[in-house]
Design a protein around this motif. Structure first.
Motif, PDB file in Angstrom:
ATOM      1  N   SER A  20       0.590  -0.914  -0.072  1.00 58.40           N
ATOM      2  CA  SER A  20       0.116  -0.070   0.297  1.00 58.40           C
ATOM      3  C   SER A  20       1.200   1.440   0.077  1.00 58.40           C
ATOM      4  O   SER A  20       0.712   2.489  -0.271  1.00 58.40           O
ATOM      5  N   GLN A  21       1.780   0.720   0.632  1.00 56.39           N
ATOM      6  CA  GLN A  21       2.499   2.134   0.282  1.00 56.39           C
ATOM      7  C   GLN A  21       3.835   2.714  -0.208  1.00 56.39           C
ATOM      8  O   GLN A  21       4.428   3.506  -0.591  1.00 56.39           O
ATOM      9  N   LYS A  22       3.713   1.066  -0.877  1.00 53.23           N
ATOM     10  CA  LYS A  22       5.280   1.358  -1.868  1.00 53.23           C
ATOM     11  C   LYS A  22       7.047   0.945  -1.182  1.00 53.23           C
ATOM     12  O   LYS A  22       6.685   2.011  -1.507  1.00 53.23           O
ATOM     13  N   LEU A  23       6.793   0.477  -0.134  1.00 56.11           N
ATOM     14  CA  LEU A  23       8.108   0.886   1.367  1.00 56.11           C
ATOM     15  C   LEU A  23       9.474  -0.760   0.366  1.00 56.11           C
ATOM     16  O   LEU A  23       8.475  -0.987   0.345  1.00 56.11           O
ATOM     17  N   VAL A  24      10.259   0.231   0.799  1.00 58.99           N
ATOM     18  CA  VAL A  24      11.629  -0.345   0.507  1.00 58.99           C
ATOM     19  C   VAL A  24      12.128  -1.235   1.545  1.00 58.99           C
ATOM     20  O   VAL A  24      12.080  -0.130   3.001  1.00 58.99           O
ATOM     21  N   ALA A  25      12.446  -2.459   1.292  1.00 56.90           N
ATOM     22  CA  ALA A  25      12.515  -3.463   2.739  1.00 56.90           C
ATOM     23  C   ALA A  25      13.896  -2.814   3.412  1.00 56.90           C
ATOM     24  O   ALA A  25      15.060  -2.350   2.868  1.00 56.90           O
ATOM     25  N   PRO A  26      13.549  -2.823   4.751  1.00 53.34           N
ATOM     26  CA  PRO A  26      15.212  -1.535   5.544  1.00 53.34           C
ATOM     27  C   PRO A  26      15.902  -2.550   5.982  1.00 53.34           C
ATOM     28  O   PRO A  26      15.911  -3.889   6.556  1.00 53.34           O
ATOM     29  N   ALA A  27      17.372  -3.313   5.092  1.00 57.00           N
ATOM     30  CA  ALA A  27      17.971  -4.023   5.328  1.00 57.00           C
ATOM     31  C   ALA A  27      19.387  -3.744   6.496  1.00 57.00           C
ATOM     32  O   ALA A  27      19.709  -4.507   7.098  1.00 57.00           O
ATOM     33  N   ASP A  28      19.326  -2.272   7.076  1.00 54.74           N
ATOM     34  CA  ASP A  28      19.926  -2.192   8.468  1.00 54.74           C
ATOM     35  C   ASP A  28      19.326  -2.713   9.603  1.00 54.74           C
ATOM     36  O   ASP A  28      18.561  -1.717   9.856  1.00 54.74           O
ATOM     37  N   TYR A  29      20.228  -2.985  10.306  1.00 52.24           N
ATOM     38  CA  TYR A  29      19.694  -3.241  11.675  1.00 52.24           C
ATOM     39  C   TYR A  29      19.423  -1.780  12.209  1.00 52.24           C
ATOM     40  O   TYR A  29      19.004  -1.774  13.580  1.00 52.24           O
ATOM     41  N   ASP A  57      13.272  -9.733   0.522  1.00 54.56           N
ATOM     42  CA  ASP A  57      13.319  -8.563   1.783  1.00 54.56           C
ATOM     43  C   ASP A  57      12.196  -9.109   3.103  1.00 54.56           C
ATOM     44  O   ASP A  57      13.247  -8.335   3.736  1.00 54.56           O
ATOM     45  N   GLN A  58      11.690  -9.821   2.973  1.00 60.17           N
ATOM     46  CA  GLN A  58      11.192 -10.026   4.468  1.00 60.17           C
ATOM     47  C   GLN A  58      11.847 -11.069   5.070  1.00 60.17           C
ATOM     48  O   GLN A  58      11.960 -10.266   6.346  1.00 60.17           O
ATOM     49  N   LYS A  59      13.528 -11.892   4.260  1.00 60.19           N
ATOM     50  CA  LYS A  59      14.279 -12.215   5.163  1.00 60.19           C
ATOM     51  C   LYS A  59      15.436 -11.167   5.493  1.00 60.19           C
ATOM     52  O   LYS A  59      15.650 -11.022   6.774  1.00 60.19           O
ATOM     53  N   SER A  60      15.578 -10.047   4.352  1.00 60.32           N
ATOM     54  CA  SER A  60      16.682  -8.637   5.488  1.00 60.32           C
ATOM     55  C   SER A  60      15.811  -8.689   6.003  1.00 60.32           C
ATOM     56  O   SER A  60      16.264  -7.604   7.532  1.00 60.32           O
ATOM     57  N   ILE A  61      14.546  -8.167   5.844  1.00 62.61           N
ATOM     58  CA  ILE A  61      13.529  -7.433   7.648  1.00 62.61           C
ATOM     59  C   ILE A  61      14.304  -8.592   8.336  1.00 62.61           C
ATOM     60  O   ILE A  61      14.468  -7.420   9.265  1.00 62.61           O
ATOM     61  N   LYS A  62      14.145  -9.795   8.413  1.00 56.02           N
ATOM     62  CA  LYS A  62      14.000 -10.050   9.497  1.00 56.02           C
ATOM     63  C   LYS A  62      15.637 -10.340  10.257  1.00 56.02           C
ATOM     64  O   LYS A  62      15.314 -10.625  10.925  1.00 56.02           O
ATOM     65  N   ARG A  63      16.179  -9.992   9.594  1.00 57.79           N
ATOM     66  CA  ARG A  63      17.450 -10.650   9.538  1.00 57.79           C
ATOM     67  C   ARG A  63      17.952  -9.072  10.647  1.00 57.79           C
ATOM     68  O   ARG A  63      18.576  -8.886  11.607  1.00 57.79           O
ATOM     69  N   ALA A  64      17.752  -7.868   9.613  1.00 57.32           N
ATOM     70  CA  ALA A  64      17.548  -6.714  10.818  1.00 57.32           C
ATOM     71  C   ALA A  64      17.113  -6.507  11.865  1.00 57.32           C
ATOM     72  O   ALA A  64      18.074  -6.284  12.653  1.00 57.32           O
ATOM     73  N   ILE A  65      15.678  -7.035  12.041  1.00 54.70           N
ATOM     74  CA  ILE A  65      15.510  -6.848  13.506  1.00 54.70           C
ATOM     75  C   ILE A  65      15.791  -7.861  14.942  1.00 54.70           C
ATOM     76  O   ILE A  65      15.826  -7.530  15.966  1.00 54.70           O
ATOM     77  N   LYS A  66      16.473  -8.758  14.448  1.00 55.59           N
ATOM     78  CA  LYS A  66      16.844  -9.648  15.513  1.00 55.59           C
ATOM     79  C   LYS A  66      18.451  -9.147  15.550  1.00 55.59           C
ATOM     80  O   LYS A  66      18.579  -9.843  16.904  1.00 55.59           O
TER      81      LYS A  66
END
Lengths: 78, 169
Positions: A20-29, A57-66
């Protein structure tokens, strides 16, 4: 209940953030504010079906959040 | 990224930074940049601390030095957490950010107390005291509590007393 309003059942309405917001996945923790968008109220990571990201992208978000959680930048719970 | 104890940072930022940079040098590494990344509330308490200072450093270290470096980081008390990642290249603007610390007018404010911030993670209460074995707790209990008022008898003495009372009857 013919013709009546549907009652009960599971609420299947989902908020798809990325699409909906056309976001880019943040890969940086270190981008804590960006990552907070993909956490629930109790700190749980939103599912792909909710974020709308692809697998990578989901994996990069997961990694960054962890990583951010390990450094106490984001909570594990709450 | 390294999470440093604010007590060390209060003693001086250069001292705190040297904790990490000296370790890197000790294990054969060379520090490219090392800079203050902010002083933040922690998302959860670490070692009963709710605030800490972050140090972001880019360095090169030989493979054979990494195990020793990680071991020293684990043993270091003021380094509360660390995250070591391999990167392809130095990010843009990182050198300029790090160079600001070399300026003559660079000064960091003293880190605030642990209980200053958006919320207090840790408040000392009776329940948070470290507890020992149960017998220690009963010894420490103040006078007049239920623990002190109960008189316990030795099982043998209690049995003898019961026998006496039956004989009298």
């Amino acid at each position: 209940m013919a013709g009546g309003k549907k009652r009960g059942g599971r609420n299947t309405r989902k908020v798809i953030v990325a699409k909906s917001q056309k976001l880019v996945a943040p890969a940086d923790y270190k981008d804590v504010e960006g990552l907070k968008k993909y956490l629930g109220p109790q700190g749980q990571i939103h599912a792909r079906s909710r974020t709308g990201f692809g697998a990578q992208d989901q994996k990069s978000i997961k990694r960054a959040i962890k990583r951010a959680r390990h450094l106490a930048l984001l909570p594990f719970v709450g | 990224m390294f999470v440093l104890d604010n007590d060390v940072v209060r003693a001086g930022w250069s001292t705190a930074k040297a904790l990490v940079t000296d370790l890197i040098a000790k294990h054969g590494g060379t520090v490219t940049t090392a800079r203050h990344w902010g002083e933040h509330n922690l998302a959860y308490p670490i070692n009963r601390k709710s605030r800490a200072t972050y140090l972001l450093s880019y360095y090169e270290i030989p493979n054979e030095g990494i195990n020793g470096f990680v071991r020293d980081l684990d043993l270091s008390v003021p380094i509360m957490r660390y995250l070591l990642l391999a990167v392809d290249a130095l990010p843009e603007g990182e050198e300029a950010e790090a160079a600001k610390e070399g300026a003559s007018d660079f000064a960091l404010p003293e880190p605030p107390r642990d209980d200053v911030g958006e919320y207090r993670l840790w408040e000392e209460s009776e329940d948070d005291r470290p507890r020992g074995p149960r017998r220690d707790r009963t010894e420490e209990a103040p006078e007049g509590t239920a623990v002190d008022s109960v008189e316990t008898k030795e099982p043998v003495a209690a049995a003898a007393e019961a026998a006496d009372s039956t004989e009298e009857k």
